[in-house]
Design an enzyme around this catalytic site. Structure first.
Site, PDB file in Angstrom:
ATOM      1  N   HIS A   1       0.883  -1.177   0.000  1.00 56.16           N
ATOM      2  CA  HIS A   1       0.000   0.000   0.000  1.00 56.16           C
ATOM      3  C   HIS A   1       0.919   1.224   0.000  1.00 56.16           C
ATOM      4  O   HIS A   1       1.548   1.509   1.020  1.00 56.16           O
ATOM      5  CB  HIS A   1      -0.870   0.028   1.259  1.00 56.16           C
ATOM      6  CG  HIS A   1      -1.724  -1.187   1.438  1.00 56.16           C
ATOM      7  ND1 HIS A   1      -3.050  -1.236   1.049  1.00 56.16           N
ATOM      8  CD2 HIS A   1      -1.448  -2.402   1.973  1.00 56.16           C
ATOM      9  CE1 HIS A   1      -3.546  -2.430   1.331  1.00 56.16           C
ATOM     10  NE2 HIS A   1      -2.595  -3.162   1.897  1.00 56.16           N
TER      11      HIS A   1
ATOM     12  N   ARG B   1      -0.142   4.322  -0.848  1.00 50.71           N
ATOM     13  CA  ARG B   1      -0.913   5.470  -0.329  1.00 50.71           C
ATOM     14  C   ARG B   1      -1.136   6.635  -1.270  1.00 50.71           C
ATOM     15  O   ARG B   1      -1.663   7.653  -0.836  1.00 50.71           O
ATOM     16  CB  ARG B   1      -0.252   6.016   0.951  1.00 50.71           C
ATOM     17  CG  ARG B   1       0.017   5.009   2.051  1.00 50.71           C
ATOM     18  CD  ARG B   1      -1.223   4.327   2.499  1.00 50.71           C
ATOM     19  NE  ARG B   1      -1.033   3.549   3.738  1.00 50.71           N
ATOM     20  CZ  ARG B   1      -1.842   2.571   4.102  1.00 50.71           C
ATOM     21  NH1 ARG B   1      -2.877   2.229   3.350  1.00 50.71           N
ATOM     22  NH2 ARG B   1      -1.642   1.923   5.231  1.00 50.71           N
TER      23      ARG B   1
ATOM     24  N   ASN C   1      -6.773   0.659  -2.162  1.00 48.20           N
ATOM     25  CA  ASN C   1      -7.456   1.443  -1.114  1.00 48.20           C
ATOM     26  C   ASN C   1      -6.760   2.777  -0.850  1.00 48.20           C
ATOM     27  O   ASN C   1      -6.423   3.126   0.269  1.00 48.20           O
ATOM     28  CB  ASN C   1      -7.590   0.631   0.195  1.00 48.20           C
ATOM     29  CG  ASN C   1      -6.271   0.158   0.750  1.00 48.20           C
ATOM     30  OD1 ASN C   1      -5.294   0.016   0.015  1.00 48.20           O
ATOM     31  ND2 ASN C   1      -6.215  -0.095   2.042  1.00 48.20           N
TER      32      ASN C   1
ATOM     33  N   ASP D   1       2.349  -6.823   2.559  1.00 48.30           N
ATOM     34  CA  ASP D   1       1.238  -5.966   2.980  1.00 48.30           C
ATOM     35  C   ASP D   1       1.798  -4.681   3.607  1.00 48.30           C
ATOM     36  O   ASP D   1       1.290  -4.204   4.616  1.00 48.30           O
ATOM     37  CB  ASP D   1       0.316  -6.700   3.957  1.00 48.30           C
ATOM     38  CG  ASP D   1      -0.991  -5.951   4.198  1.00 48.30           C
ATOM     39  OD1 ASP D   1      -1.274  -4.994   3.463  1.00 48.30           O
ATOM     40  OD2 ASP D   1      -1.717  -6.322   5.137  1.00 48.30           O
TER      41      ASP D   1
ATOM     42  N   HIS E   1       1.554   3.557   8.407  1.00 49.45           N
ATOM     43  CA  HIS E   1       0.800   4.595   9.120  1.00 49.45           C
ATOM     44  C   HIS E   1       1.822   5.323   9.985  1.00 49.45           C
ATOM     45  O   HIS E   1       2.770   4.703  10.481  1.00 49.45           O
ATOM     46  CB  HIS E   1      -0.279   3.980  10.015  1.00 49.45           C
ATOM     47  CG  HIS E   1      -1.325   3.224   9.258  1.00 49.45           C
ATOM     48  ND1 HIS E   1      -2.295   3.831   8.495  1.00 49.45           N
ATOM     49  CD2 HIS E   1      -1.553   1.879   9.139  1.00 49.45           C
ATOM     50  CE1 HIS E   1      -3.068   2.905   7.940  1.00 49.45           C
ATOM     51  NE2 HIS E   1      -2.633   1.710   8.307  1.00 49.45           N
TER      52      HIS E   1
END
Ligand code: DOR
Length: 447
Positions: A62, A64, A94, A303, A307
């Site tokens: 991810h 972002r 996502n 994965d 964050h």
């Protein structure tokens, strides 16, 4: 045309095993692999004492962008990849907005073309409406279905919607296999869950198994190519072992699911260990490792889900789920080679050749003439400690902070061009979109 590059004196992990060879690279491709090659005018890379592998492909990250660039972007994520010996990635939908249409996919690919240092492709995100774009968007590695809600708003949790998506077309479907109804039931049952370890009770082994079963049954029903993302339980690994034959299914595991067992991970890392599906007890990690070793699980992904510390420090249950990993997965596996737990050939299979095969990525994952020169030189004797604050990922923390690792990538080459050497990046040339040329898209079986 670029000057040809000749890599001399490396031990290369070839399709048939390790061999002392020279490798000639021209026009971004591997041109020759042979005992003693010499070419006039070639740039020589002396790789004495180093090991040459096909670059790793991380099939689940991810990065972002667009929309959450304070966590990561396609530039920073790709530099983290290059530093970790990852020459290609498959990125998840996502983002904000979620990648659900041909137009949004084209926009994301345009950003990647301008700033990704390594090669790339992207999943398109499924919604209950199952837009025609899921099938018509060109050159996409797969359709991603979140069967359980995670970061973002993508969710397809009703059987009728899932059935419709599985029934239409042939493109690979990759599932985040968690059963949303059971997650909600468990949330209600545990009430005001207070600790990060409650996360693994709410998102229980049954939550994962139920969704994996549903997806595999649908794959069987429609002969639909299916990939189970980040498998986390002993129960799923056992189910997969008995049911896999005859279903066009593959599966992956993330290193954290066998390296960071509960409850220790939650005691040490708190919400920094919180991800979906969750980190679990040792018995699961042992079963997953065994399944990987025996070929029941086919490949490794990270994965990579960065964050910020500020976000992670919000405490449970407010902190977002996910942890970075793209930069550390290959070194962690090399360390396991050095511990005698697996061979380098296995690591190459799990991280390079199988991801290429499972997604039908053209010309990747092998050191052989005609393949793209996505290559990594390893120093299997180098020792270095993973340290927060010294990483390439924008969030600059790792769940492996303080781990001393033996075995590191020292040179990363993408399309015949060195993009990373000994801590330094060369950003004059960007990576390229990886081409999906998958047998199942042509109506052929998953080999
Ligand atoms: O823990 C997770 N974080 N699991 C996912 O499936 C999504 C990811 C994210 O994007 O943060």
């Amino acid at each position: 045309m670029d000057t040809p590059i000749l890599i001399k004196h490396a031990i290369a992990i070839l399709p048939n095993g390790p061999e002392a060879v020279d490798v000639l690279i021209a026009g971004g491709r591997i041109e020759k692999v042979g005992a003693t090659l010499s070419v006039s005018g070639a740039q020589i890379i002396d790789a004495k004492g180093l090991t040459l592998i096909p670059g790793a492909i991380d099939p689940q990250v991810h990065f972002r962008e667009p929309g959450m660039e304070w966590k990561e972007d396609l530039g920073s994520g790709s530099r983290a990849a290059a530093a970790g010996g990852v020459t290609g990635f498959l990125e998840m939908p996502n983002t904000q907005p979620a990648t659900t249409t041909a137009e949004l996919m084209a926009a994301k690919k345009a950003i990647a073309a301008s700033k990704s240092l390594v090669n790339y492709n992207f999943f398109i995100g499924a919604t209950p409406e199952a837009l025609p774009d899921l099938l018509s968007t060109p050159n996409v590695c797969g359709i991603k279905i979140f069967m359980g809600a995670s970061t973002g708003t993508l969710l397809v949790d009703k059987l009728a919607d899932l059935d419709r998506i599985f029934s239409q077309g042939r493109r690979l479907i990759a599932v985040h296999a968690e059963d949303e109804a059971l997650i909600r039931e468990n949330k209600a049952r545990y009430g005001a869950a207070a600790k990060p370890e409650d996360h693994a009770l709410i998102r229980s082994p049954e939550v994962a198994l139920r969704a994996t079963r549903t997806a595999m049954e649908l794959s069987r029903k429609y002969r639909r190519r299916l990939h189970i993302l980040h498998m986390t339980t002993q129960e799923e690994a056992e189910y997969l072992a008995t049911e896999k034959a005859g279903i066009p299914v593959s599966a992956e595991v993330c290193p954290q699911h066998f390296l960071l067992p509960a409850p220790d991970c939650y005691e040490k890392l708190g919400t920094y260990a919180q991800m979906n599906p969750p980190l679990r007890e040792k018995r699961h990690g042992e079963a997953l490792w065994k399944a990987l070793k025996s070929g029941v699980i086919d490949c490794i992904a990270t994965d990579h889900a960065p964050h910020t510390r500020e976000e992670k420090d919000k405490g449970f249950p407010h902190a977002p789920s996910g942890m970075p990993g793209v930069e550390t997965s290959l070194p962690l596996m090399l360390d396991r080679v050095n511990q005698g737990l697996c061979s380098l050939e296995e690591v190459v299979r799990w991280m390079s050749s199988n991801p290429a095969r499972l997604y039908g990525i053209k010309n990747k994952g092998r050191i052989a003439p005609g393949y793209d020169a996505d290559l990594v030189l390893l120093d299997m004797a180098r020792e270095k400690t993973i340290e927060n604050g010294k990483l390439q990922t924008k969030v600059n923390w790792s769940p492996y902070n303080g781990w001393k690792i033996k075995g590191w990538p020292v040179v990363t080459m993408v399309n015949g061009h060195v993009v990373f050497r000994e801590g330094e990046f060369f950003t004059d040339r960007m990576g390229r979109e990886m081409i999906i040329d998958a047998p199942w898209d042509r109506g052929e079986d998953f080999p």
